[in-house]
Design an enzyme around this catalytic site. Structure first.
Site, mmCIF file in Angstrom:
data_model
loop_
_atom_site.group_PDB
_atom_site.id
_atom_site.type_symbol
_atom_site.label_atom_id
_atom_site.label_comp_id
_atom_site.label_asym_id
_atom_site.label_seq_id
_atom_site.Cartn_x
_atom_site.Cartn_y
_atom_site.Cartn_z
ATOM 1 N N TYR A 31 56.348 -4.456 72.797
ATOM 2 C CA TYR A 31 56.381 -5.019 71.446
ATOM 3 C C TYR A 31 57.597 -4.527 70.682
ATOM 4 C CZ TYR A 31 54.858 -0.703 69.039
ATOM 5 O OH TYR A 31 54.791 0.557 68.512
ATOM 6 N N ARG A 50 66.360 -3.713 73.007
ATOM 7 C CA ARG A 50 65.348 -2.710 73.388
ATOM 8 C C ARG A 50 64.145 -3.383 74.044
ATOM 9 N NH1 ARG A 50 63.111 1.411 69.003
ATOM 10 N NH2 ARG A 50 62.085 -0.476 68.271
ATOM 11 N N ARG A 98 40.875 -10.260 85.664
ATOM 12 C CA ARG A 98 41.105 -8.834 85.428
ATOM 13 C C ARG A 98 41.119 -8.009 86.713
ATOM 14 N NH1 ARG A 98 38.647 -4.023 84.892
ATOM 15 N NH2 ARG A 98 39.608 -2.568 83.429
ATOM 16 N N HIS A 100 43.633 -4.587 88.128
ATOM 17 C CA HIS A 100 44.656 -3.682 87.588
ATOM 18 C C HIS A 100 46.077 -4.054 88.033
ATOM 19 C CE1 HIS A 100 41.200 -1.367 86.452
ATOM 20 N NE2 HIS A 100 41.941 -0.416 85.903
ATOM 21 N N LYS A 145 58.627 0.868 74.757
ATOM 22 C CA LYS A 145 57.801 0.500 73.600
ATOM 23 C C LYS A 145 56.637 -0.366 74.080
ATOM 24 C CE LYS A 145 58.521 -0.648 68.708
ATOM 25 N NZ LYS A 145 57.930 0.551 68.130
ATOM 26 N N GLU A 177 58.777 13.599 68.515
ATOM 27 C CA GLU A 177 58.997 12.605 67.451
ATOM 28 C C GLU A 177 57.730 12.577 66.605
ATOM 29 O OE1 GLU A 177 59.376 8.576 68.953
ATOM 30 O OE2 GLU A 177 58.135 9.039 70.681
ATOM 31 N N LEU A 201 60.714 7.541 71.785
ATOM 32 C CA LEU A 201 61.226 6.182 71.650
ATOM 33 C C LEU A 201 62.559 6.289 70.914
ATOM 34 C CD1 LEU A 201 60.502 3.107 71.973
ATOM 35 C CD2 LEU A 201 60.104 3.192 69.519
HETATM 36 N N1 PDD Z 1 57.156 2.225 65.349
HETATM 37 N N2 PDD Z 1 58.803 6.449 67.592
HETATM 38 C C1 PDD Z 1 57.648 5.773 67.714
HETATM 39 C C2 PDD Z 1 56.568 6.368 68.548
HETATM 40 C C3 PDD Z 1 57.480 4.545 67.049
HETATM 41 O O1 PDD Z 1 56.333 3.875 67.180
HETATM 42 C C4 PDD Z 1 58.530 4.052 66.237
HETATM 43 C C5 PDD Z 1 58.431 2.746 65.499
HETATM 44 C C6 PDD Z 1 59.721 4.786 66.136
HETATM 45 C C7 PDD Z 1 60.896 4.332 65.323
HETATM 46 O O2 PDD Z 1 61.546 3.239 65.934
HETATM 47 P P1 PDD Z 1 62.332 2.144 65.094
HETATM 48 O O3 PDD Z 1 63.304 2.875 64.237
HETATM 49 O O4 PDD Z 1 62.990 1.309 66.122
HETATM 50 O O5 PDD Z 1 61.314 1.395 64.272
HETATM 51 C C8 PDD Z 1 59.825 5.978 66.834
HETATM 52 C C9 PDD Z 1 56.954 0.893 64.810
HETATM 53 C C10 PDD Z 1 57.567 0.680 63.477
HETATM 54 C C11 PDD Z 1 55.477 0.578 64.879
HETATM 55 O O6 PDD Z 1 54.911 0.823 65.929
HETATM 56 O O7 PDD Z 1 54.920 0.050 63.909
#
Ligand code: PDD
Length: 284
Positions: A31, A50, A98, A100, A145, A177, A201
Site C-alpha cells: 500500500y 516505492r 484460500r 497460503h 510497505k 522508527e 520503512l
Molecule cells: N505510514 N514508517 C512506518 C512504519 C510508516 O507506516 C510510515 C508511513 C512511515 C513514513 O513514511 P512516509 O514518509 O513515506 O509516509 C515510516 C503511513 C502514513 C500510514 O501507514 O498511514
C-alpha cells in the site's frame, strides 16, 4: 458518498471486498498513503517508485504501470474534488481460493484506492507532543510497505492510551522508527536517523527531509543510535506523510531537551512547509 478506484474504474464507494481477497485474509499486498495539498498529490512519483519496489520484493505483479496508476489516482482526486487530505491505495495479490501459497499466476492483482479529507494539524506541528517507547516486534522486512500492520496497530494503541502522539519503536537497544512514522534526533547540531535498511520503512518524508537538510547545510547521520541516546537528545521529531513533522517533547517520562520544539526541528519544519506552499504558488 465519495468515489473510489477499483482496478481501472472510478466508481461509487461501495462494499467491494471479496472474502477471498488475499489482502483481507493474509494481508498479502502492498500500500501507499499519499498526501494531497491544494488538490495536488505531493511526491507522487516517489510513492509510485516505492510501491513498485514493495511489490517486486513480494513477487507481486502490479496490474498496471505506475504511470497508468498515477493517472487513475489523479482522476480519483479530481472526481472527489479533494483539496487537502490523503489518497490511500493498496494492491493485493488478488482473489483466489484460500491457500497460503501464491495463487495461479493468472490471478489478477486487485487495486483499490480512496481519498480522505484531512486538514493539516499545524498546531500539533508547532506545539509538539509526547511519545512512548514500545519494543519493535515486527518481522525483518520492515522496508516493504505491506498490509501486515498488526504490531504497528498494537504500538499505536499503546501511544493513544498514554495520550501520546506516537510509539517510538526499539529493537533491543536500537531505536528503529515509530509505529507509522520515521524518527529523527538532534544532538550537538547534527541529525541522526536509522539507516534505510530492512529494519525501517524508508519514508518519502524522511528522504525529503534528508535532502532539505543538505540544502540547509545541516548534517544528517544515517546511523543507528540507542534508546539512551534518544532520551538524552537535544531534539526529537517524527516524520510521515500528511503528519509531516511533529516535534517530540517527552518520551515516556523523560523530557527531551527543554521540553519545547527545538530550533533545528523548527527549521526543518519550515523548510518542509515551503515545499507544498511552493507547489501552491506555482499553480497560481
Ligand atoms: N505510514 N514508517 C512506518 C512504519 C510508516 O507506516 C510510515 C508511513 C512511515 C513514513 O513514511 P512516509 O514518509 O513515506 O509516509 C515510516 C503511513 C502514513 C500510514 O501507514 O498511514
Amino acid at each position: 458518498m465519495s468515489k473510489m478506484l477499483y482496478n481501472d474504474a472510478i466508481m461509487e464507494r461501495d462494499n467491494v471486498v471479496d472474502i477471498e481477497d488475499r489482502a483481507y485474509q493474509f494481508g498479502d499486498g502492498v500500500y501507499e498513503v499519499i498526501g494531497v495539498y491544494d488538490g495536488e498529490p505531493l511526491m507522487m512519483d516517489e510513492h509510485m517508485e516505492r510501491l513498485e519496489r514493495s511489490a517486486r520484493e513480494l513477487r507481486l505483479t502490479l496490474p498496471v504501470s505506475t504511470t497508468e496508476l498515477k493517472n487513475n489516482l489523479e482522476k480519483l482526486v479530481e472526481a472527489n474534488g479533494l483539496q487537502e487530505g490523503i489518497i490511500y491505495m493498496q494492491v493485493s495479490r488478488g482473489i483466489a481460493s484460500r491457500e497460503h501459497e501464491f495463487p495461479n499466476p493468472e490471478t489478477p492483482a486487485v487495486t483499490v484506492a480512496y481519498t480522505r479529507e484531512e486538514v493539516r494539524q499545524s498546531d500539533v506541528e508547532d506545539e509538539g507532543r509526547p511519545a512512548v517507547l514500545v519494543e519493535d516486534i515486527r518481522w525483518l522486512r520492515c522496508d516493504i510497505k505491506t498490509l501486515n500492520l498488526l504490531p504497528n496497530v498494537m504500538a499505536k494503541q499503546k501511544a493513544v492510551e498514554n495520550n501520546a502522539v506516537e510509539a517510538i519503536l526499539h529493537r533491543g537497544d536500537i531505536v528503529t522508527e515509530a509505529s507509522a512514522s520515521n524518527v529523527f534526533m538532534v544532538k550537538n547540531g547534527e541529525l541522526y536517523t536509522h539507516p534505510a535498511d530492512n529494519y525501517i520503512l524508508n519514508g518519502i518524508t524522511r528522504r525529503k527531509i534528508i535532502q532539505l537538510c543538505d540544502e540547509l547545510d545541516l548534517k544528517v547521520n544515517e546511523q543507528t543510535y540507542t534508546v539512551n541516546d534518544l532520551l538524552n537528545a537535544d531534539e526529537v521529531f517524527i516524520s510521515a506523510t500528511k503528519l509531516d513533522i511533529i516535534p517530540i517533547l517527552r518520551v515516556d517520562d523523560q523530557t527531551i531537551g527543554d521540553g519545547k520544539p527545538g530550533k533545528i526541528t523548527k527549521q526543518v519544519l519550515q523548510s518542509f512547509r515551503s515545499l507544498y506552499q511552493k507547489s501552491v504558488r506555482n499553480k497560481v
